[in-house]
Design an enzyme around this catalytic site. Sequence first.
Site, PDB file in Angstrom:
ATOM      1  N   ALA A  51       0.571  -1.357  -0.200  1.00 11.39           N
ATOM      2  CA  ALA A  51      -0.136  -0.348   0.126  1.00 11.39           C
ATOM      3  C   ALA A  51       1.119   1.334  -0.078  1.00 11.39           C
ATOM      4  O   ALA A  51       0.193   2.698  -0.297  1.00 11.39           O
ATOM      5  CB  ALA A  51      -0.678   0.325   1.128  1.00 11.39           C
ATOM      6  N   ALA A 102       1.748  -5.043  -5.139  1.00  9.58           N
ATOM      7  CA  ALA A 102       3.165  -4.922  -4.807  1.00  9.58           C
ATOM      8  C   ALA A 102       4.183  -6.232  -5.133  1.00  9.58           C
ATOM      9  O   ALA A 102       3.183  -7.379  -5.465  1.00  9.58           O
ATOM     10  CB  ALA A 102       2.788  -5.748  -3.144  1.00  9.58           C
ATOM     11  N   SER A 146       1.915  -5.311 -15.358  1.00  8.78           N
ATOM     12  CA  SER A 146       2.665  -4.499 -16.264  1.00  8.78           C
ATOM     13  C   SER A 146       3.182  -4.785 -18.545  1.00  8.78           C
ATOM     14  O   SER A 146       2.591  -5.482 -18.792  1.00  8.78           O
ATOM     15  CB  SER A 146       4.072  -4.740 -15.880  1.00  8.78           C
ATOM     16  OG  SER A 146       4.894  -3.843 -16.678  1.00  8.78           O
ATOM     17  N   LYS A 196       6.991 -10.304 -14.364  1.00  7.97           N
ATOM     18  CA  LYS A 196       5.874  -9.190 -14.557  1.00  7.97           C
ATOM     19  C   LYS A 196       5.156 -10.280 -14.920  1.00  7.97           C
ATOM     20  O   LYS A 196       4.461 -11.210 -15.273  1.00  7.97           O
ATOM     21  CB  LYS A 196       5.870  -8.317 -14.647  1.00  7.97           C
ATOM     22  CG  LYS A 196       6.453  -7.058 -14.175  1.00  7.97           C
ATOM     23  CD  LYS A 196       5.880  -7.119 -12.916  1.00  7.97           C
ATOM     24  CE  LYS A 196       4.986  -6.799 -12.838  1.00  7.97           C
ATOM     25  NZ  LYS A 196       3.798  -6.241 -11.423  1.00  7.97           N
ATOM     26  N   PRO A 231       0.064  -1.717 -16.724  1.00  5.65           N
ATOM     27  CA  PRO A 231       0.732  -0.115 -17.081  1.00  5.65           C
ATOM     28  C   PRO A 231       1.394  -0.061 -17.979  1.00  5.65           C
ATOM     29  O   PRO A 231       2.652  -0.882 -17.824  1.00  5.65           O
ATOM     30  CB  PRO A 231       0.752   0.320 -15.745  1.00  5.65           C
ATOM     31  CG  PRO A 231      -0.148  -0.165 -14.661  1.00  5.65           C
ATOM     32  CD  PRO A 231       0.142  -1.797 -15.793  1.00  5.65           C
ATOM     33  N   VAL A 260       4.617   4.371 -15.949  1.00  7.05           N
ATOM     34  CA  VAL A 260       3.487   5.369 -15.103  1.00  7.05           C
ATOM     35  C   VAL A 260       4.239   6.627 -14.449  1.00  7.05           C
ATOM     36  O   VAL A 260       5.205   6.633 -13.637  1.00  7.05           O
ATOM     37  CB  VAL A 260       2.971   4.411 -13.593  1.00  7.05           C
ATOM     38  CG1 VAL A 260       2.178   5.151 -13.015  1.00  7.05           C
ATOM     39  CG2 VAL A 260       2.444   2.819 -13.973  1.00  7.05           C
TER      40      VAL A 260
HETATM   41  P1  NAP Z   1       7.219   0.471  -5.988  1.00  2.07           P
HETATM   42  O1  NAP Z   1       6.819   1.790  -5.506  1.00  2.07           O
HETATM   43  O2  NAP Z   1       7.918   0.409  -5.821  1.00  2.07           O
HETATM   44  O3  NAP Z   1       6.231  -0.348  -5.069  1.00  2.07           O
HETATM   45  C1  NAP Z   1       5.689  -1.373  -4.886  1.00  2.07           C
HETATM   46  C2  NAP Z   1       5.654  -2.026  -3.718  1.00  2.07           C
HETATM   47  O4  NAP Z   1       5.532  -3.784  -3.904  1.00  2.07           O
HETATM   48  C3  NAP Z   1       6.521  -1.480  -2.436  1.00  2.07           C
HETATM   49  O5  NAP Z   1       5.317  -0.522  -1.696  1.00  2.07           O
HETATM   50  C4  NAP Z   1       7.107  -2.164  -2.231  1.00  2.07           C
HETATM   51  O6  NAP Z   1       7.555  -2.337  -0.673  1.00  2.07           O
HETATM   52  C5  NAP Z   1       6.579  -3.845  -1.940  1.00  2.07           C
HETATM   53  N1  NAP Z   1       7.387  -4.587  -2.798  1.00  2.07           N
HETATM   54  C6  NAP Z   1       8.798  -5.270  -3.332  1.00  2.07           C
HETATM   55  N2  NAP Z   1       9.500  -6.013  -2.894  1.00  2.07           N
HETATM   56  C7  NAP Z   1       8.175  -6.361  -1.843  1.00  2.07           C
HETATM   57  C8  NAP Z   1       8.380  -7.474  -0.848  1.00  2.07           C
HETATM   58  N3  NAP Z   1       9.181  -8.657  -0.723  1.00  2.07           N
HETATM   59  N4  NAP Z   1       7.761  -8.018   0.165  1.00  2.07           N
HETATM   60  C9  NAP Z   1       6.651  -6.997   0.583  1.00  2.07           C
HETATM   61  N5  NAP Z   1       6.015  -6.157  -0.586  1.00  2.07           N
HETATM   62  C10 NAP Z   1       7.358  -6.003  -1.533  1.00  2.07           C
HETATM   63  O7  NAP Z   1       6.151   0.248  -7.107  1.00  2.07           O
HETATM   64  P2  NAP Z   1       5.388   0.655  -8.347  1.00  2.07           P
HETATM   65  O8  NAP Z   1       5.555   1.905  -9.287  1.00  2.07           O
HETATM   66  O9  NAP Z   1       4.405   1.623  -6.995  1.00  2.07           O
HETATM   67  O10 NAP Z   1       5.003  -0.610  -8.615  1.00  2.07           O
HETATM   68  C11 NAP Z   1       3.539  -1.012  -8.327  1.00  2.07           C
HETATM   69  C12 NAP Z   1       3.541  -2.825  -9.486  1.00  2.07           C
HETATM   70  O11 NAP Z   1       2.902  -1.524 -10.303  1.00  2.07           O
HETATM   71  C13 NAP Z   1       4.172  -3.342  -9.453  1.00  2.07           C
HETATM   72  O12 NAP Z   1       3.171  -4.513  -9.241  1.00  2.07           O
HETATM   73  C14 NAP Z   1       4.797  -2.332 -10.444  1.00  2.07           C
HETATM   74  O13 NAP Z   1       5.217  -4.266 -10.911  1.00  2.07           O
HETATM   75  C15 NAP Z   1       3.379  -2.423 -11.638  1.00  2.07           C
HETATM   76  N6  NAP Z   1       3.707  -1.711 -12.288  1.00  2.07           N
HETATM   77  C16 NAP Z   1       4.994  -0.504 -12.537  1.00  2.07           C
HETATM   78  C17 NAP Z   1       4.505   0.562 -13.176  1.00  2.07           C
HETATM   79  C18 NAP Z   1       5.194   2.002 -13.478  1.00  2.07           C
HETATM   80  O14 NAP Z   1       6.043   2.959 -13.952  1.00  2.07           O
HETATM   81  N7  NAP Z   1       5.846   1.940 -12.071  1.00  2.07           N
HETATM   82  C19 NAP Z   1       4.669   0.060 -14.586  1.00  2.07           C
HETATM   83  C20 NAP Z   1       3.710  -1.060 -14.841  1.00  2.07           C
HETATM   84  C21 NAP Z   1       3.442  -1.892 -13.579  1.00  2.07           C
HETATM   85  P3  NAP Z   1       8.578  -1.541   0.088  1.00  2.07           P
HETATM   86  O15 NAP Z   1       8.072   0.089  -0.051  1.00  2.07           O
HETATM   87  O16 NAP Z   1       9.106  -2.154   1.513  1.00  2.07           O
HETATM   88  O17 NAP Z   1       9.796  -1.353  -1.076  1.00  2.07           O
END
Ligand code: NAP
Length: 341
Positions: free
Chosen positions: A10, A81, A124, A157, A182, A185
């Site tokens: 979250a 996550a 993704s 992914k 997405p 982002v």
């Molecule tokens: P983010 O800010 O890095 O968020 C990732 C989340 O996953 C964080 O809350 C992180 O927790 C958690 N996480 C990672 N490893 C974990 C673990 N071992 N155990 C528990 N929690 C863990 O990235 P985001 O950009 O918001 O990405 C969120 C989702 O969107 C992901 O699934 C990503 O693949 C997908 N996505 C992102 C984009 C983009 O461009 N941003 C595009 C397409 C898809 P911590 O804060 O504790 O590390």
Amino acid sequence: MQERVLVTGANGFIASHITKLLLEQGFAVRGTVRNPSNLEAVGFLKALPSAGNLELVSADLNDEGAFSSYTEDVDYVIHAASPFFIDVEDVERDLVRPAVRGTVSALEAAAKSTRVKRVILTSSMAAVTDAPDDRVLTEADWNEKSSAKRNPYYYSKTQAERAAWAFINRDNIGFDLVVINPFMVAGPSLSTGISTSNQLFIDIANGQYPALMALNWGFVDVRDVAQAHVRAMTAPNAKGRYICSAGNMDMHQITDIMRSAGVRGKLPFFDMSGQLGTAAMKLLSHFQPSGIGSYLRTHLGSVPHFENSKIRRDLGIEFRDVEETICDTVNDLIEWGHLSV
Ligand code: NAP
């Protein structure tokens, strides 16, 4: 009765916007984070309006049954996550295992509950394609080429989304799965943390890119991605996968916007985006860390083409203009002090 949503990760860039929107719409949210008492990571969530309806619990994607005690009284699960890193030390340990295990744990937890109606998975574009080419990508496309050596994040992914569809196709699953795919982002962040995608702008300003390269991205605003998740959760006709991307922007255009916003630093000037420059950059990519090198070799010189009509039609998403998103991102990074003017 107030409906409750489990949102994993979250405090992440995207999931925090989802959490905020859910709270604004009157849902109760149970958000998982690694450590709910780490105020640096979760303080901003506790300060959200309506945070009285937000409960934070702990979960690590690497743990068996990470979410099993959190679903009995929830109506929906949004599994956002996942580790998001382009370059890691150990692909299996740092990317694939947590991505796949976390996804399966979220689905297992949903299956244990008699109340969960639908699970939304944040997948993704990385599960749609390994490298954009001239074809127009649709929800029917799957990334068939990524591996532990080639675009390892994309591989994680793809494996996670495949595991989710395999799970849901088993007998006696009493809920739907809807997947959001997405592209890149961008947009304002609710916390001081810098997401891997917004890091692009900082890297451009810091001189990590020695020249303007032939890189072009499909972009979508984080506020629209959050909206897509919430609509996917409640829209009765939501089904299958949804490509979630508004439009394209290349490195020249991004750098121009940053320059106009007054960003100082080492914004690239020298143009290496022509055919010769691209060939040279592909050669030089072999001297980069492996994950970055394979990303550059598979993306330099290509423009992603995609079809976003399904998400606009089924979920009623009206995407913000990409230029507005990039301007808002740059201004937000300036306000947080991550970019200097
Ligand atoms: P983010 O800010 O890095 O968020 C990732 C989340 O996953 C964080 O809350 C992180 O927790 C958690 N996480 C990672 N490893 C974990 C673990 N071992 N155990 C528990 N929690 C863990 O990235 P985001 O950009 O918001 O990405 C969120 C989702 O969107 C992901 O699934 C990503 O693949 C997908 N996505 C992102 C984009 C983009 O461009 N941003 C595009 C397409 C898809 P911590 O804060 O504790 O590390």
